[in-house]
Scaffold this motif. Sequence first.
Motif, short mmCIF file in Angstrom:
data_model
loop_
_atom_site.label_atom_id
_atom_site.label_comp_id
_atom_site.label_asym_id
_atom_site.label_seq_id
_atom_site.Cartn_x
_atom_site.Cartn_y
_atom_site.Cartn_z
N ARG A 95 -10.33 5.53 7.47
CA ARG A 95 -9.79 6.60 6.64
C ARG A 95 -8.33 6.91 6.96
N ASP A 96 -7.94 6.78 8.22
CA ASP A 96 -6.61 7.23 8.62
C ASP A 96 -5.53 6.16 8.50
N VAL A 97 -5.83 5.01 7.91
CA VAL A 97 -4.83 3.97 7.74
C VAL A 97 -3.95 4.30 6.53
N ALA A 98 -2.65 4.25 6.72
CA ALA A 98 -1.72 4.55 5.63
C ALA A 98 -1.59 3.36 4.69
N GLU A 99 -1.77 3.63 3.41
CA GLU A 99 -1.65 2.55 2.43
C GLU A 99 -0.26 1.90 2.46
N ALA A 145 -3.64 -0.64 -10.67
CA ALA A 145 -2.66 0.26 -11.28
C ALA A 145 -2.53 1.55 -10.49
N GLU A 146 -3.64 2.03 -9.92
CA GLU A 146 -3.59 3.26 -9.12
C GLU A 146 -2.76 3.07 -7.85
N ILE A 147 -2.95 1.97 -7.18
CA ILE A 147 -2.18 1.71 -5.97
C ILE A 147 -0.71 1.53 -6.30
N VAL A 186 1.39 4.42 -4.60
CA VAL A 186 1.93 3.92 -3.34
C VAL A 186 3.21 3.13 -3.55
N VAL A 187 3.14 2.07 -4.36
CA VAL A 187 4.29 1.17 -4.50
C VAL A 187 5.51 1.89 -5.05
N GLU A 195 10.26 0.49 0.89
CA GLU A 195 9.33 -0.39 1.61
C GLU A 195 8.62 -1.37 0.66
N MET A 196 8.31 -0.90 -0.54
CA MET A 196 7.46 -1.68 -1.44
C MET A 196 8.22 -2.61 -2.37
N ARG A 197 9.47 -2.27 -2.69
CA ARG A 197 10.27 -3.03 -3.64
C ARG A 197 9.51 -3.22 -4.97
#
Length: 274
Positions: free
Chosen positions: A65-69, A151-153, A157-158, A164-166
């Motif tokens: 649970r605690d891992v950052a996407e 699409a949600e990620i 996140v992106v 970071e994600m470009r």
Amino acid sequence: MRHPERRLLISVDMERYSRRTNLQQYEAQKDFRDLLHEAAHDVGLDRVAWTTQQAGDGELAILPRDVAESRVIGRFVPELNRRLRAYNSSRVPAARIRLRVAVHQGLVHLDGANGFPGNAVVFVCRLCEAEPVRRALAAFPDAGVALVVSAEIYRDVVTEYPEEMRPERFRRVEVVHPDKGFQEDAWLCVVDEDMSAPPTAGTSAPPPAPRGGGPAAEHRREPSDLPARPRDAGGIRTGDVRVDGQNAIGHGATAIGSVGRDVTFGGGREGRAR
């Protein structure tokens, strides 16, 4: 039955695994596992804490649970790609390891009798198996990872962490599995590759315009299809009439047609030699 938990899911699949010999599959499985462990360790992720379902050519991972996407997509995946490129650089194509990686999040039951029930699990696996992802990885033979995210990620996140994600490296694709009733949008990138104009794997260039066949065949071709003349040839073409060398023509000038008849160009009129 325990309540489902919302987790980050990663599906990983190895390219061309079934084409390997028994010994190559054995070695690929070991090196695949080592590369994942090393990449995770280098970016501060503990692979031991991941809940995984193994397959010979890949795995499904359910992260704590605690891992950052953002760490998974922005650091772990690029590090994995870097290690794969270095690993592949000294190996023949048949021994290289190249991966399709899919990332999604959703509800999953961790106490299933034979796996991890949940539509999110099905979803992430469908992304990893998608034909656009396979084609994208095949189009870049030096790449290590083709990454596809839901699409949600991509939205949550992106696009929220562009440094970071470009996100400009991602392209929207449609993932369709007609036999499974699956059709969803996703976002795809081949890590460290420019997908703005990727080569198309498995396709050939359009056939060249027909050549030969005499004047009639030549006449049927559009002027734009005619072979280009070198710049230093000294010729001028107006419409489908071309005059070379000292007989080059301009506005109001006169040229001799192919059968010896004068063809005049001037006053905005365009002649044709027959």
